[in-house]
Design an enzyme around this catalytic site. Sequence first.
Site, PDB file in Angstrom:
ATOM      1  N   ARG A 237       1.016  -1.116  -0.190  1.00  0.00           N
ATOM      2  CA  ARG A 237      -0.107   0.183   0.014  1.00  0.00           C
ATOM      3  C   ARG A 237       0.849   1.224   0.103  1.00  0.00           C
ATOM      4  O   ARG A 237       1.851   1.351   0.636  1.00  0.00           O
ATOM      5  CB  ARG A 237      -0.923   0.060   1.270  1.00  0.00           C
ATOM      6  CG  ARG A 237      -1.902  -1.062   1.247  1.00  0.00           C
ATOM      7  CD  ARG A 237      -2.981  -0.466   0.246  1.00  0.00           C
ATOM      8  NE  ARG A 237      -4.242  -1.522   0.217  1.00  0.00           N
ATOM      9  CZ  ARG A 237      -4.345  -2.628  -0.724  1.00  0.00           C
ATOM     10  NH1 ARG A 237      -3.608  -2.741  -1.301  1.00  0.00           N
ATOM     11  NH2 ARG A 237      -5.360  -3.267  -0.515  1.00  0.00           N
ATOM     12  N   GLU A 266      -4.317   7.803  -4.588  1.00  0.00           N
ATOM     13  CA  GLU A 266      -4.500   6.861  -5.694  1.00  0.00           C
ATOM     14  C   GLU A 266      -5.950   7.398  -6.178  1.00  0.00           C
ATOM     15  O   GLU A 266      -6.864   7.635  -5.522  1.00  0.00           O
ATOM     16  CB  GLU A 266      -4.688   5.414  -5.487  1.00  0.00           C
ATOM     17  CG  GLU A 266      -3.223   4.779  -5.346  1.00  0.00           C
ATOM     18  CD  GLU A 266      -3.091   3.267  -4.921  1.00  0.00           C
ATOM     19  OE1 GLU A 266      -4.343   2.691  -5.283  1.00  0.00           O
ATOM     20  OE2 GLU A 266      -2.180   3.028  -4.576  1.00  0.00           O
ATOM     21  N   HIS A 285      -2.059   0.418  -9.647  1.00  0.00           N
ATOM     22  CA  HIS A 285      -2.526  -0.548  -8.727  1.00  0.00           C
ATOM     23  C   HIS A 285      -2.964  -1.739  -9.244  1.00  0.00           C
ATOM     24  O   HIS A 285      -4.224  -2.026  -9.376  1.00  0.00           O
ATOM     25  CB  HIS A 285      -3.574   0.206  -7.705  1.00  0.00           C
ATOM     26  CG  HIS A 285      -3.720  -0.483  -6.403  1.00  0.00           C
ATOM     27  ND1 HIS A 285      -4.055  -0.072  -5.254  1.00  0.00           N
ATOM     28  CD2 HIS A 285      -3.667  -1.934  -6.290  1.00  0.00           C
ATOM     29  CE1 HIS A 285      -3.999  -0.918  -4.466  1.00  0.00           C
ATOM     30  NE2 HIS A 285      -3.849  -2.180  -5.044  1.00  0.00           N
TER      31      HIS A 285
HETATM   32  C1  DGY Z   1      -5.884  -6.166  -3.069  1.00  0.00           C
HETATM   33  O1  DGY Z   1      -6.615  -7.265  -3.061  1.00  0.00           O
HETATM   34  O2  DGY Z   1      -6.029  -5.727  -1.650  1.00  0.00           O
HETATM   35  C2  DGY Z   1      -5.156  -5.685  -4.074  1.00  0.00           C
HETATM   36  O3  DGY Z   1      -4.229  -4.678  -3.501  1.00  0.00           O
HETATM   37  C3  DGY Z   1      -6.078  -4.912  -4.899  1.00  0.00           C
HETATM   38  O4  DGY Z   1      -6.653  -3.709  -4.257  1.00  0.00           O
END
Ligand code: DGY
Length: 326
Positions: A237, A266, A285
Amino acid sequence: MKKRILVYGHLNDSQLAQLNQDFEVIIFPDLTSIDDTAFRASLSGAHGLVGASLVITPELLDAAPHLETIATISVGYDNYPVEELTRRGILLCNTPDVLTETTADTGFLLIMAAARRAVELAELVKRGEWTRGIEPKYFGSDVHDKTLGMIGFGRIGAAVARRGALGFGMRILYSNASPKPELEAQLGAEHREMKTLLAEADIICVTVPLTTETEHLIDEQEFAQMKPSTIFVNIARGKVVNEAALIEALKMGQIQAAGLDVFEQEPLSPESPLLHMKNVIALPHIGSATHETRTAMAQRAVDNITLALRGEHPISLVNEEAWKPA
Ligand code: DGY
């Protein structure tokens, strides 16, 4: 009366048909804000939510007094107030396992592309600037036989490390996880304090979940401990890394390059200096974004909510404390 589910993530026709058998389903295909008027109006009668990417607030929960279950189409659940959900007896389900290998593929894609400067050099070719043999100033760095430092060694971290150890003969270090004797035996992985890992690794890949403890885990001090040749990759993240410190480290040559799938904000702002750095590869992402995996994640979310709203234990439950068997 059928229970009502609001769907604000992508489900295919057969997944929607599955939900429609048992529930009243209302779809919000383009929902970008929880303040959407129609969404708000439907919340008061909602028993379930299925979706991803929106930040769910206690205030939204106040508007949904009958809510029983949220099925996020993601493994990460940093967008959800978990303690508050548990306090209200609302189940939160996620989608682990089905995205592990695809997300690890993305991690390795960024490792390879950043180390070998693949995007920068592909752009040079497209601009018609490949007019002679590539000079040393464009050379990249090897990935095979290097030391890969994993910050986080859960399912996804272990899958990235497996690719490195078994496919690329890399030495694996890991931190920010409890010791994993099985992975140490399988991959020859070695546990390190983070400080030591940062100084020893050639390539650093972050896979820890975002929590209050991991926010800005990688900051100015941490970049200062890395080698100038470090390739830094974040598939966890954005907020795990202090982005301003990362930008500074790249500018100052404290590290060599970064491969990033996630950002503090984001979508990434068009103003971000990261967009103008040749030694940065920025992806939108897409860790789990393949047809196969997003379909499997959506199916897991559909199965989770179906089970939970029928009073059965869902496959992947985040807040086990909220589960009350019938
Ligand atoms: C998750 O599944 O957490 C991936 O980062 C997609 O958001």
